[in-house]
Design an enzyme around this catalytic site. Structure first.
Site, PDB file in Angstrom:
ATOM      1  N   SER A  21       0.839  -1.198   0.000  1.00  0.00           N
ATOM      2  CA  SER A  21       0.000   0.000   0.000  1.00  0.00           C
ATOM      3  C   SER A  21       0.873   1.247   0.000  1.00  0.00           C
ATOM      4  CB  SER A  21      -0.945  -0.039   1.207  1.00  0.00           C
ATOM      5  OG  SER A  21      -1.941   0.948   1.094  1.00  0.00           O
ATOM      6  N   ASN A  22       0.329   2.390   0.370  1.00  0.00           N
ATOM      7  CA  ASN A  22       1.103   3.638   0.397  1.00  0.00           C
ATOM      8  C   ASN A  22       0.615   4.524   1.539  1.00  0.00           C
ATOM      9  OD1 ASN A  22      -1.084   5.472  -0.644  1.00  0.00           O
ATOM     10  ND2 ASN A  22      -0.939   4.055  -2.370  1.00  0.00           N
ATOM     11  N   ARG A  23       1.204   5.715   1.668  1.00  0.00           N
ATOM     12  CA  ARG A  23       0.968   6.546   2.850  1.00  0.00           C
ATOM     13  C   ARG A  23      -0.245   7.462   2.740  1.00  0.00           C
ATOM     14  NH1 ARG A  23       6.449   6.581   5.042  1.00  0.00           N
ATOM     15  NH2 ARG A  23       5.895   8.148   6.568  1.00  0.00           N
TER      16      ARG A  23
END
Ligand code: C5P
Length: 210
Positions: A21-23
């Site tokens: 995933s990402n931030r």
């Protein structure tokens, strides 16, 4: 008018308990949804997993992966007048998701990644959307050139660009600072402010351009 807004990150599964995933916090997309509702518009929010309360009056579709977001947008965009793609969609997914939890038997583990569907890039071509289209671009280099090129390539009316190489704004922060690139070549800077205020200015720019 009817707004479709995508927000938050996507999660690409690795095995039953892990993901890529990402931030992205979803704050910018949720602020846009709030803003559009308070201007009297209808909002369909298609959101990846975030820890925010969705706005009360929005219709919400919760998704996890990029392909789930793709299917939801494909289904819902037919009735939208304005589509804002604020989600930080994962560009890659794991080619073969393990059915069982991967064991740490070896010193190395290789995961093969393949491209996810480009939702924004499919909007004009595959979904035949002819409404007002807004893309976001999170860049760490050559912001101006990349933004202008992305605007053209994806058939956007407006592209909102932010510099994610800065650690004080953008991803996972309450504040942002963005540059707007319009299809007719106009540009506008929105100086650093809370995401709610940035959202109001983006929405005002959209209304002024309709
Ligand atoms: O090309 P890039 O990923 O930087 O483009 C970002 C824009 O495209 C954002 O508006 C994002 O929501 C959208 N996007 C998408 N589907 C993807 C990747 C990005 O809709 N698979």
């Amino acid at each position: 008018m009817r707004f479709l807004i995508t927000a938050g990150p996507t999660r690409e599964p690795i095995d039953p308990v892990r993901f890529l995933s990402n931030r992205s916090s979803g704050k910018m997309g949720y602020a846009l949804a709030d803003g559009a509702l308070s201007m009297g518009h209808e909002v369909h929010l298609i959101t990846g997993p975030v820890s925010l309360e969705p706005p009360h009056d929005a219709v919400v579709t919760a998704v996890e992966s990029a392909s789930e977001m793709f299917e939801a947008v494909k289904r819902e965009i037919k009735t939208a007048d304005v589509a804002i793609f604020c989600a930080a969609v994962s560009d890659y997914r794991i080619e073969e998701v393990a059915e069982e939890k991967i064991k740490k038997n070896d010193d190395e583990l290789v995961l093969r990644l393949v491209k996810t569907p480009d939702i924004l890039g499919s909007t004009r071509t595959e979904f035949n959307f002819d409404g007002y289209l807004v893309g976001f671009a999170a860049e760490t280099e050559n912001l101006e050139a990349n933004a202008a090129e992305k605007l053209r390539r994806k058939g956007c009316n407006l592209l909102v660009a932010n510099d994610v190489s800065r650690s004080d704004i953008g991803f996972d922060h309450n504040e942002n600072e963005v540059r707007l690139f319009f299809a007719d070549g106009r540009r506008e800077e929105i100086p650093r402010a809370e995401k709610g205020e940035i959202a109001a200015k983006i929405l005002a720019a959209i209304e002024g351009d309709l």
